[in-house]
Design a protein around this motif. Structure first.
Motif, PDB file in Angstrom:
ATOM      1  N   LYS A  43       0.834  -1.215   0.000  1.00 47.69           N
ATOM      2  CA  LYS A  43       0.000   0.000   0.000  1.00 47.69           C
ATOM      3  C   LYS A  43       0.866   1.260   0.000  1.00 47.69           C
ATOM      4  N   ALA A  44       1.711   1.344  -0.993  1.00 50.51           N
ATOM      5  CA  ALA A  44       2.571   2.517  -1.157  1.00 50.51           C
ATOM      6  C   ALA A  44       2.488   2.938  -2.615  1.00 50.51           C
ATOM      7  N   PHE A  45       1.786   4.043  -2.866  1.00 51.18           N
ATOM      8  CA  PHE A  45       1.493   4.440  -4.228  1.00 51.18           C
ATOM      9  C   PHE A  45       2.242   5.707  -4.615  1.00 51.18           C
ATOM     10  N   ALA A  46       2.662   5.746  -5.862  1.00 55.52           N
ATOM     11  CA  ALA A  46       3.454   6.854  -6.368  1.00 55.52           C
ATOM     12  C   ALA A  46       2.595   8.048  -6.773  1.00 55.52           C
ATOM     13  N   ASN A  47       1.297   7.833  -6.953  1.00 54.25           N
ATOM     14  CA  ASN A  47       0.396   8.903  -7.392  1.00 54.25           C
ATOM     15  C   ASN A  47      -0.769   9.036  -6.419  1.00 54.25           C
ATOM     16  N   PRO A  48      -1.166  10.282  -6.123  1.00 53.53           N
ATOM     17  CA  PRO A  48      -2.269  10.479  -5.170  1.00 53.53           C
ATOM     18  C   PRO A  48      -3.572   9.817  -5.613  1.00 53.53           C
ATOM     19  N   GLU A  49      -3.855   9.827  -6.912  1.00 52.10           N
ATOM     20  CA  GLU A  49      -5.110   9.218  -7.373  1.00 52.10           C
ATOM     21  C   GLU A  49      -5.122   7.714  -7.132  1.00 52.10           C
ATOM     22  N   ASP A  50      -3.956   7.068  -7.226  1.00 53.26           N
ATOM     23  CA  ASP A  50      -3.876   5.636  -6.928  1.00 53.26           C
ATOM     24  C   ASP A  50      -4.067   5.389  -5.440  1.00 53.26           C
ATOM     25  N   ALA A  51      -3.475   6.244  -4.618  1.00 54.62           N
ATOM     26  CA  ALA A  51      -3.632   6.112  -3.171  1.00 54.62           C
ATOM     27  C   ALA A  51      -5.093   6.298  -2.767  1.00 54.62           C
ATOM     28  N   LEU A  52      -5.753   7.301  -3.334  1.00 51.92           N
ATOM     29  CA  LEU A  52      -7.159   7.543  -3.012  1.00 51.92           C
ATOM     30  C   LEU A  52      -8.020   6.349  -3.398  1.00 51.92           C
ATOM     31  N   ARG A  53      -7.736   5.744  -4.515  1.00 55.44           N
ATOM     32  CA  ARG A  53      -8.509   4.597  -4.977  1.00 55.44           C
ATOM     33  C   ARG A  53      -8.253   3.352  -4.109  1.00 55.44           C
ATOM     34  N   ASN A  54      -7.134   3.348  -3.396  1.00 53.61           N
ATOM     35  CA  ASN A  54      -6.743   2.169  -2.611  1.00 53.61           C
ATOM     36  C   ASN A  54      -6.678   2.438  -1.114  1.00 53.61           C
ATOM     37  N   GLY A  55      -7.499   3.340  -0.621  1.00 55.92           N
ATOM     38  CA  GLY A  55      -7.588   3.496   0.822  1.00 55.92           C
ATOM     39  C   GLY A  55      -7.386   4.894   1.356  1.00 55.92           C
ATOM     40  N   GLY A  56      -6.795   5.794   0.604  1.00 58.10           N
ATOM     41  CA  GLY A  56      -6.643   7.159   1.092  1.00 58.10           C
ATOM     42  C   GLY A  56      -5.268   7.739   0.831  1.00 58.10           C
ATOM     43  N   LEU A  57      -5.176   9.048   1.016  1.00 55.08           N
ATOM     44  CA  LEU A  57      -3.927   9.764   0.739  1.00 55.08           C
ATOM     45  C   LEU A  57      -2.767   9.344   1.627  1.00 55.08           C
ATOM     46  N   GLN A  58      -3.054   8.727   2.776  1.00 60.05           N
ATOM     47  CA  GLN A  58      -1.963   8.265   3.636  1.00 60.05           C
ATOM     48  C   GLN A  58      -1.094   7.220   2.934  1.00 60.05           C
ATOM     49  N   TYR A  59      -1.627   6.610   1.873  1.00 57.45           N
ATOM     50  CA  TYR A  59      -0.863   5.604   1.128  1.00 57.45           C
ATOM     51  C   TYR A  59      -0.110   6.196  -0.064  1.00 57.45           C
ATOM     52  N   TYR A  60      -0.184   7.520  -0.191  1.00 52.55           N
ATOM     53  CA  TYR A  60       0.632   8.220  -1.188  1.00 52.55           C
ATOM     54  C   TYR A  60       1.979   8.459  -0.508  1.00 52.55           C
ATOM     55  N   ARG A  61       2.831   7.453  -0.634  1.00 50.28           N
ATOM     56  CA  ARG A  61       4.075   7.475   0.119  1.00 50.28           C
ATOM     57  C   ARG A  61       5.089   6.536  -0.508  1.00 50.28           C
ATOM     58  N   GLU A  62       6.289   6.661  -0.020  1.00 50.55           N
ATOM     59  CA  GLU A  62       7.339   5.735  -0.430  1.00 50.55           C
ATOM     60  C   GLU A  62       7.488   4.667   0.635  1.00 50.55           C
ATOM     61  N   ASP A  63       7.751   3.478   0.190  1.00 50.80           N
ATOM     62  CA  ASP A  63       7.999   2.359   1.085  1.00 50.80           C
ATOM     63  C   ASP A  63       9.362   1.779   0.710  1.00 50.80           C
ATOM     64  N   PRO A  64      10.220   1.523   1.686  1.00 50.11           N
ATOM     65  CA  PRO A  64      11.554   1.007   1.356  1.00 50.11           C
ATOM     66  C   PRO A  64      11.530  -0.274   0.526  1.00 50.11           C
ATOM     67  N   ASP A  65      10.586  -1.169   0.833  1.00 48.62           N
ATOM     68  CA  ASP A  65      10.510  -2.418   0.074  1.00 48.62           C
ATOM     69  C   ASP A  65      10.079  -2.168  -1.374  1.00 48.62           C
ATOM     70  N   VAL A  66       9.103  -1.264  -1.532  1.00 45.22           N
ATOM     71  CA  VAL A  66       8.636  -0.940  -2.876  1.00 45.22           C
ATOM     72  C   VAL A  66       9.751  -0.262  -3.663  1.00 45.22           C
ATOM     73  N   GLU A  67      10.429   0.673  -3.032  1.00 45.93           N
ATOM     74  CA  GLU A  67      11.509   1.390  -3.727  1.00 45.93           C
ATOM     75  C   GLU A  67      12.636   0.440  -4.107  1.00 45.93           C
ATOM     76  N   ARG A  68      12.943  -0.476  -3.218  1.00 47.71           N
ATOM     77  CA  ARG A  68      13.984  -1.464  -3.539  1.00 47.71           C
ATOM     78  C   ARG A  68      13.546  -2.331  -4.710  1.00 47.71           C
ATOM     79  N   CYS A  69      12.288  -2.757  -4.657  1.00 44.95           N
ATOM     80  CA  CYS A  69      11.748  -3.569  -5.747  1.00 44.95           C
ATOM     81  C   CYS A  69      11.717  -2.760  -7.037  1.00 44.95           C
ATOM     82  N   ARG A  70      11.288  -1.515  -6.934  1.00 43.77           N
ATOM     83  CA  ARG A  70      11.196  -0.665  -8.122  1.00 43.77           C
ATOM     84  C   ARG A  70      12.572  -0.466  -8.742  1.00 43.77           C
TER      85      ARG A  70
END
Length: 158
Positions: A43-70
């Motif tokens: 639940k770490a989205f690069a775009n606010p619209e994706d975060a809103l669609r998936n639970g809220g703006l609090q998920y518009y964030r970077e996650d170390p695991d996601v960034e490493r994977c990315r």
């Protein structure tokens, strides 16, 4: 009754090239999908619209695991695929027009395809060195061979 096949599909080498090229393109899609799956799971989205669609703006964030994977999967591996698979697509298409032995051509395409798949698996699973390097090097051999054969076939026209 089956429709007549296009002329290119009568070329056994081109059909083999098409088969292995399609596998490689699908592999590239899978690598891209992996990043999206990790992003959804964490639940770490690069775009606010994706975060809103998936639970809220609090998920518009970077996650170390996601960034490493990315970086690891989508960034490096995807870029590495583009740097290797795109030239293969060009070389293989031209090589297919040179009327090579279907068996030899199939071996070229198979070695490249398997090498790239092993390279990706070694990268994603962080397999011990030199697995990834060996897979990369082995996959380059058919490309160099095809390039050399293309140059030899065309040099007399200069």
């Amino acid at each position: 009754r089956a429709a007549p096949s296009p002329r290119m599909m009568e070329n056994k080498v081109f059909v083999s090239f098409t088969f292995y090229s399609t596998i490689l393109i699908l592999k590239m899609y899978v690598v891209a999908i992996i990043t999206g799956q990790v992003r959804l799971r964490k639940k770490a989205f690069a775009n606010p619209e994706d975060a809103l669609r998936n639970g809220g703006l609090q998920y518009y964030r970077e996650d170390p695991d996601v960034e490493r994977c990315r970086r690891r999967v989508h960034g490096w591996a995807h870029r590495n695929d583009m740097e290797n698979i795109f030239p293969f697509l060009f070389l293989g298409a031209i090589y297919s027009l040179l009327d090579p032995s279907p068996t030899v051509a199939r071996i070229h395409f198979f070695i490249f395809c398997v090498g790239r798949i092993i390279h990706t698996i070694a990268y994603l699973l962080q397999l011990r060195a030199p697995t990834r390097s060996v897979a990369y090097s082995v996959a380059q051999l058919p490309c160099f061979s095809m390039a050399l054969q293309i140059l030899l076939a065309t040099i007399s026209y200069w």
